[in-house]
Design an enzyme around this catalytic site. Structure first.
Site, PDB file in Angstrom:
ATOM      1  N   SER A  14       0.800  -1.220   0.000  1.00  0.00           N
ATOM      2  CA  SER A  14       0.000   0.000   0.000  1.00  0.00           C
ATOM      3  C   SER A  14       0.839   1.279   0.000  1.00  0.00           C
ATOM      4  CB  SER A  14      -0.927   0.016   1.219  1.00  0.00           C
ATOM      5  OG  SER A  14      -1.644   1.234   1.268  1.00  0.00           O
ATOM      6  N   THR A  62      -9.606  -0.974   3.418  1.00  0.00           N
ATOM      7  CA  THR A  62      -9.460  -1.366   2.016  1.00  0.00           C
ATOM      8  C   THR A  62      -9.893  -2.817   1.831  1.00  0.00           C
ATOM      9  OG1 THR A  62      -7.985  -1.286   0.101  1.00  0.00           O
ATOM     10  CG2 THR A  62      -7.023  -2.039   2.178  1.00  0.00           C
ATOM     11  N   LYS A  66     -14.396  -3.367   3.010  1.00  0.00           N
ATOM     12  CA  LYS A  66     -15.136  -2.102   2.879  1.00  0.00           C
ATOM     13  C   LYS A  66     -16.622  -2.249   3.186  1.00  0.00           C
ATOM     14  CE  LYS A  66     -12.127   0.415  -0.311  1.00  0.00           C
ATOM     15  NZ  LYS A  66     -12.087   1.203  -1.567  1.00  0.00           N
ATOM     16  N   ASN A  87     -14.588   3.348   3.455  1.00  0.00           N
ATOM     17  CA  ASN A  87     -13.129   3.188   3.402  1.00  0.00           C
ATOM     18  C   ASN A  87     -12.428   4.009   4.482  1.00  0.00           C
ATOM     19  OD1 ASN A  87     -13.537   5.754   2.223  1.00  0.00           O
ATOM     20  ND2 ASN A  87     -11.598   5.583   1.132  1.00  0.00           N
ATOM     21  N   GLY A 126     -17.436  -1.721 -14.499  1.00  0.00           N
ATOM     22  CA  GLY A 126     -17.350  -2.372 -13.198  1.00  0.00           C
ATOM     23  C   GLY A 126     -18.585  -2.159 -12.360  1.00  0.00           C
ATOM     24  N   GLY A 129     -17.181  -1.812  -5.303  1.00  0.00           N
ATOM     25  CA  GLY A 129     -17.234  -0.668  -4.397  1.00  0.00           C
ATOM     26  C   GLY A 129     -16.787   0.628  -5.028  1.00  0.00           C
TER      27      GLY A 129
END
Length: 267
Positions: A14, A62, A66, A87, A126, A129
């Site tokens: 991350s 993340t 979520k 988030n 998509g 989320g």
């Protein structure tokens, strides 16, 4: 010292610590930001209890937690109620409140791109989320929103206030903005795009929520057709800045932080 962190699974990669540490540096915050890699959903309740005991003030959330996190908080912000995912959570004395700062990061990104979205047709690739955060932001900006799904009938049941079409129908569709809210094209699988050049030539703007690589194949296709493009870095930075504003009850300079980080990350 104030304590913050990131909750997720398999998240050693991350960028969040770099982002938040830069904010601490620029604003002289005495704070730390740690990664909390939790393998099992069943451990979340106990983990949050330990965070309270450790006096942590806030967490980013993340993948894959979520939506799971909503079962363990006391209050939902208005955008979380509409999106169905969070988030960011803030710990206060008597409660945990959930936010969706991706929503605010998207609005900042649209501003950076110079978009005027009222009554403009926007296509989102998509249905996860990230796509739901896009839908909420775009609807609040009065855009006409379509999502693209491999299972449009199933997706229609889960996404409100927008149209859903198939990838076959997308081939005959044009519009103002197309957004990739899928993970297709993320490093290291950079030689694939969710759609072809033939699709991207039918839009004025292209936004990819991926930020690594800097220019995905999706964006390269759009750029080859002289479309204005943007990657997900502004959204990433802006959602992190918004989290800090929520946790610390302050207002921060988004542009200053973005400029500092974009040079550092992509140099």
């Amino acid at each position: 010292m104030k304590k913050f962190g990131l909750l997720g699974k398999n998240i050693s990669y991350s960028f969040s610590p770099t982002l938040h540490n830069k904010i601490f540096e620029l604003y002289n915050f005495e704070a730390e930001y740690k990664i909390y890699d939790v393998e099992d959903e069943g451990s979340i309740e106990g983990f949050l209890k330990s965070m309270k005991e450790d006096n942590i003030l806030g967490l980013n959330i993340t993948i894959p937690y979520k939506t799971t996190i909503l079962k363990f908080v006391d209050e939902l912000s208005s955008e979380v109620k509409d999106i169905g995912a969070a988030n960011c959570i803030k710990f206060s004395k008597n409660k945990i409140t959930a936010y969706n700062t991706d929503y605010f990061g998207l609005i900042k990104t649209f501003e950076k791109m110079g978009l005027y979205l009222k009554n403009k047709k926007v296509i989102i690739l998509g249905s996860g989320g990230a796509a739901k955060a896009c839908i909420k932001a775009l609807i609040d900006l009065n855009a006409i929103v379509y999502t693209v799904s491999r299972n449009p009938e199933k997706t229609k049941m889960n996404l409100l206030n927008c149209f859903t079409i198939s990838y076959e129908e997308l081939l005959e569709t044009s519009g103002y903005l197309i957004i990739n809210a899928t993970p297709v094209g993320t490093f290291p699988n950079t030689e694939i795009s969710p759609v072809s050049t033939d699709v991207l030539q039918n839009f004025d703007f292209a936004l990819d929520l991926i930020y690594n690589p800097k220019e995905t194949l999706f964006l390269k296709f759009a750029h080859s057709k002289n479309k204005k493009i943007e990657n997900g870095f502004c959204m990433l930075v802006s959602q992190g800045v918004k989290s800090e504003e929520i946790w610390n009850d302050v207002e921060l300079n988004y542009e200053k932080i973005y400029d500092e980080l974009v040079d550092e990350i992509y140099k």
